[in-house]
Every structure is written in structure tokens, then in C-alpha cells.
Design a protein around this motif. Sequence first.
Motif, mmCIF file in Angstrom:
data_model
loop_
_atom_site.group_PDB
_atom_site.id
_atom_site.type_symbol
_atom_site.label_atom_id
_atom_site.label_comp_id
_atom_site.label_asym_id
_atom_site.label_seq_id
_atom_site.Cartn_x
_atom_site.Cartn_y
_atom_site.Cartn_z
ATOM 1 N N ALA A 100 -24.932 8.292 30.465
ATOM 2 C CA ALA A 100 -23.649 8.532 31.129
ATOM 3 C C ALA A 100 -23.856 8.973 32.577
ATOM 4 N N TYR A 101 -24.891 9.771 32.819
ATOM 5 C CA TYR A 101 -25.164 10.258 34.174
ATOM 6 C C TYR A 101 -25.574 9.123 35.105
ATOM 7 N N THR A 102 -26.515 8.289 34.672
ATOM 8 C CA THR A 102 -26.977 7.201 35.535
ATOM 9 C C THR A 102 -25.958 6.075 35.623
ATOM 10 N N PHE A 103 -25.228 5.816 34.537
ATOM 11 C CA PHE A 103 -24.263 4.714 34.542
ATOM 12 C C PHE A 103 -23.087 5.023 35.468
ATOM 13 N N LEU A 144 -32.518 -0.075 36.295
ATOM 14 C CA LEU A 144 -33.684 0.002 35.424
ATOM 15 C C LEU A 144 -33.308 0.330 33.976
ATOM 16 N N PRO A 145 -32.504 1.358 33.711
ATOM 17 C CA PRO A 145 -32.128 1.592 32.302
ATOM 18 C C PRO A 145 -31.292 0.466 31.716
ATOM 19 N N ILE A 146 -30.403 -0.147 32.515
ATOM 20 C CA ILE A 146 -29.589 -1.253 31.998
ATOM 21 C C ILE A 146 -30.478 -2.407 31.562
ATOM 22 N N VAL A 147 -31.485 -2.726 32.375
ATOM 23 C CA VAL A 147 -32.417 -3.798 32.014
ATOM 24 C C VAL A 147 -33.154 -3.448 30.731
ATOM 25 N N TRP A 148 -33.580 -2.195 30.598
ATOM 26 C CA TRP A 148 -34.325 -1.782 29.400
ATOM 27 C C TRP A 148 -33.447 -1.832 28.157
ATOM 28 N N TYR A 194 -36.444 5.558 25.951
ATOM 29 C CA TYR A 194 -36.185 6.986 26.178
ATOM 30 C C TYR A 194 -36.878 7.465 27.447
ATOM 31 N N VAL A 195 -38.127 7.038 27.622
ATOM 32 C CA VAL A 195 -38.879 7.450 28.810
ATOM 33 C C VAL A 195 -38.229 6.908 30.074
ATOM 34 N N VAL A 196 -37.826 5.636 30.039
ATOM 35 C CA VAL A 196 -37.208 5.018 31.211
ATOM 36 C C VAL A 196 -35.866 5.683 31.529
ATOM 37 N N GLN A 197 -35.050 5.897 30.494
ATOM 38 C CA GLN A 197 -33.743 6.504 30.713
ATOM 39 C C GLN A 197 -33.867 7.954 31.184
ATOM 40 N N ARG A 198 -34.779 8.699 30.551
ATOM 41 C CA ARG A 198 -34.988 10.092 30.933
ATOM 42 C C ARG A 198 -35.533 10.196 32.345
ATOM 43 N N GLY A 199 -36.487 9.325 32.681
ATOM 44 C CA GLY A 199 -37.062 9.349 34.021
ATOM 45 C C GLY A 199 -36.057 8.978 35.095
ATOM 46 N N SER A 200 -35.193 8.019 34.809
ATOM 47 C CA SER A 200 -34.182 7.620 35.786
ATOM 48 C C SER A 200 -33.200 8.751 36.054
ATOM 49 N N ALA A 201 -32.743 9.402 34.989
ATOM 50 C CA ALA A 201 -31.818 10.529 35.163
ATOM 51 C C ALA A 201 -32.502 11.684 35.887
ATOM 52 N N ALA A 202 -33.760 11.938 35.555
ATOM 53 C CA ALA A 202 -34.482 13.034 36.198
ATOM 54 C C ALA A 202 -34.675 12.765 37.683
ATOM 55 N N LEU A 203 -34.963 11.517 38.053
ATOM 56 C CA LEU A 203 -35.144 11.176 39.464
ATOM 57 C C LEU A 203 -33.863 11.435 40.249
ATOM 58 N N GLN A 204 -32.753 10.936 39.750
ATOM 59 C CA GLN A 204 -31.494 11.121 40.459
ATOM 60 C C GLN A 204 -31.096 12.596 40.511
ATOM 61 N N ALA A 205 -31.310 13.324 39.422
ATOM 62 C CA ALA A 205 -30.949 14.734 39.391
ATOM 63 C C ALA A 205 -31.842 15.560 40.316
#
Length: 236
Positions: free
Chosen positions: A11-14, A120-124, A179-190
Motif C-alpha cells: 500500500a505504501y509503495t503503490f 519493481l514490486p509490481i513486476v515481481w 517479500y524481500v523486493v517489496q520490503r526493500g522497496s518500501a524501506a528505500l522510499q521510507a
Amino acid sequence: MILRRLGLDFAYTFSGLPLAVVGFSCVVPLVAASIGTVVIFIGIPLLTLTLLLARGFADIERVRLRQLTGKAVPRPRYAQASEGMGGWRRITAPIRQGQSWLDLLYAIVNLPIAIVTFVLPIVWWAMTLGGLTYWFWGGFLPRGENRDLFIETIMGADTAHNRAVLYTIVGVVALLTVYVVQRGSAALQATVARGLLTRLVATQQRMRDLSTSGAAVSVEASAPRSCGSCSGRDIE
């Protein structure tokens, strides 16, 4: 727990990309207009308006960070124009605040970051869902006479069975790493958001702590001298 974490990160990245697009589209043209009209003094009030708009987007991001982490996200203390200030100083008050420029910088740099953390998460997720369900919908795709050289290279022959096996493997690998890709993407933006939108709060708090501790040390240092003088008078 993992599913809830995935849901919050997704939800955060989307939602981050639409907000980044709107923020960038509003702020950048106003900055350009402010620079272009500064020589006729219209640019100064316009720049103030731009900084206040960037502050609004920064506050929205702080709310999103609180929802992502479940923890309170401190808001920097923006200096307010006092009643005794003249009109021009009141108008230009946001321009003299460092956090206002950090808010503006975030509205600009957030767009390329949001694109990466959205795509990146959407592709995954697409590889996960598409690969795991290819056995069902893959047979409805028109194939024609062309052979898939990638399938032939990996699997030896371009057959429906080989395609289903390969894409299922892709789906399983994507599922294990999503999970790693989604977590990493959210962590980068945050991380970028916290660095630009909340770090000044820690600096302000340290300055207040130093000021408070300095005042306390001053009181403690003066207390013995006062008592000593009192004792001296008593002896006399």
C-alpha cells in the motif's frame, strides 16, 4: 504477520507513485515560475506559496510513514511569523526556514525513487501471479507458427508442457523473493522520506536538550556559591 507486513509495504509503495507525480507536477512548474519572475518581485511570494505547498505534501508523507511503521513520526517545528513582523517578512518567513527547502527537495527527488519502488514490486507480483497460474491461462494464448527460442534454449523444445514448467518455476522463485523486493522497496522510499522530512526534528531536540542541560549545570554551579556566601555571613 508476514502478510500484514506485505500489505502495508504494498500500500505504501503503490500509493507513493501517484502522490509523487502530483507533488512533482505541482512543485516544479511553480519553482520555475518563481525563478523566472523573481526580478519583478512576483517570484518571492510565488516561491513562498511553492514552499507551503511542498510542506503540505511533506505532511502527507509523514502520515504515510506513521501508517507504514505504526510509530509516531515527529514533525519539525516550523517557525511562525510573529504579529510584530511586517508584511514582507511574514510573506518571506517560509523562505528563511531550512526545513521548507528540505520539503521542496523531497517533492522533487521523490518522483524517480517512487517510480523504482512502484515498478519493481509490481513486476515481481506480476511474475509471481502470472507464473503460478500460467498452467491455466497459458493455453488460451494464440501461438501461431513461431517458436519461442528462449523456451527451446532452456527446456530443449517449445511445448505447452515445457512452457508451463518453466513459467511455474519463475513464479515460485518470484514468490520466494517477493517479500524481500517489496520490503526493500518500501524501506528505500521510507529512508529517503525520513532523512529529508524528520531528521531536522532530531537536531532540534538535541539543541533543546543541550540548552536544558546547560541551564541545569549553570543552576547547580551557582548553588554552592550562594550557600557559601550565606555561610560566610552566618559566621560573621
